[in-house]
Write a protein that holds these residues in place. Structure first.
Motif, PDB file in Angstrom:
ATOM      1  N   GLN A 133      -0.159  -5.398   3.888  1.00 23.85           N
ATOM      2  CA  GLN A 133      -1.026  -5.614   2.622  1.00 23.85           C
ATOM      3  C   GLN A 133      -2.423  -6.122   3.213  1.00 23.85           C
ATOM      4  O   GLN A 133      -2.447  -7.240   3.429  1.00 23.85           O
ATOM      5  CB  GLN A 133      -0.540  -6.535   1.907  1.00 23.85           C
ATOM      6  N   LYS A 140      -5.735  -5.117  -1.622  1.00 24.66           N
ATOM      7  CA  LYS A 140      -4.969  -3.882  -1.592  1.00 24.66           C
ATOM      8  C   LYS A 140      -3.481  -4.053  -1.852  1.00 24.66           C
ATOM      9  O   LYS A 140      -3.101  -5.309  -1.882  1.00 24.66           O
ATOM     10  CB  LYS A 140      -5.301  -3.034  -0.587  1.00 24.66           C
ATOM     11  N   GLY A 141      -2.967  -3.069  -2.198  1.00 26.58           N
ATOM     12  CA  GLY A 141      -1.206  -3.065  -2.426  1.00 26.58           C
ATOM     13  C   GLY A 141      -0.727  -3.007  -0.933  1.00 26.58           C
ATOM     14  O   GLY A 141      -1.409  -2.549   0.046  1.00 26.58           O
ATOM     15  N   PRO A 142       0.541  -3.414  -1.113  1.00 28.35           N
ATOM     16  CA  PRO A 142       1.380  -3.121   0.126  1.00 28.35           C
ATOM     17  C   PRO A 142       1.404  -1.719   0.628  1.00 28.35           C
ATOM     18  O   PRO A 142       1.597  -0.923  -0.160  1.00 28.35           O
ATOM     19  CB  PRO A 142       2.678  -3.833  -0.195  1.00 28.35           C
TER      20      PRO A 142
END
Lengths: 111, 117
Positions: A38, A42-44
């Motif tokens: 991550q 931002k998203g994983p």
């Protein structure tokens, strides 16, 4: 550089070194494991996964090792680059259940 | 092309308000999820839907209500927002049902940072 379990949530390495991020999972019945990256804001993002019938799996510059005896998972990143700086999560899953995420390790790569 | 998208990216609101976060995936996946990530980066699942059917409902206040109009969308509505609801909320999707066989990889959206004042 190497992190030890989930008790060391930060890892700082020099660019070009190899990094090892460790994860101690909780459930001996877990049969699927994933590493996520991550980046800030931002998203994983999926990196690599491994099933419990395997001990090792390799991707591009990354290797995941699974030791079911001691319930330990590690992510090795070869030739760490500044773009690898992120929080890394391990996640475990028992077939028929939900994904459980670990605490996360902040990797910082120094140029 | 964005695989899993969320709107809005940032949401700042007052306590007591009602707000919604939208999520859409264009991957053709059957299962969608909502996660909450706290200030310590801990990710915890809240809900999961498979083909519009609720299949995971963690211990979440009933002020949180997911809605899935179709399998490509999973929206999260939050009533009477509280300070403790401030977090980053992630939507995710995966191909298969999360039971019966091994769960497929989950793909995450960019997150919605909710700040309750």
């Amino acid at each position: 550089g190497e992190s030890v379990g989930l008790h060391l949530p930060t890892l700082s390495v020099q660019e070009g070194d190899n990094s090892i991020i460790n994860c101690a999972y909780s459930n001996s019945a877990s049969d699927y494991f994933i590493w996520y990256k991550q980046e800030s804001g931002k998203g994983p993002q999926f990196i690599i996964d491994i099933r419990s019938n395997m001990d090792k799996r390799q991707g591009q510059r990354v290797t995941v090792l699974l030791n079911k005896t001691v319930k330990h998972l590690s992510l090795q990143i070869a030739a760490t680059q500044p773009g690898d700086s992120a929080v890394y999560f391990c996640a475990e899953n028992i077939s028929g259940s939900r994904l459980t995420f670990g605490e996360g390790t902040q990797l910082t790569v120094n140029p | 092309d964005t695989a899993v998208s969320q709107t809005p990216k940032y949401l700042v609101t007052q306590m007591g308000n009602d707000k919604s976060i939208k999520c859409e995936q264009n991957l053709g996946h059957d299962t969608m999820y909502w996660y909450k990530q706290d200030s310590k980066k801990f990710l915890k699942i809240m809900f999961s839907y498979n083909n519009k059917e609720l299949i995971i409902n963690e211990t979440v206040p009933n002020r949180f209500s997911p809605k899935s109009p179709d399998k490509a969308h999973l929206n999260l509505h939050i009533n009477s927002l509280e300070l403790g609801d401030s977090a980053v909320y992630f939507c995710a999707s995966s191909q298969d049902r999360p039971w019966g066989r091994l769960t497929d990889t989950q793909y995450f959206g960019p997150g919605t940072r909710l700040t309750v004042l």
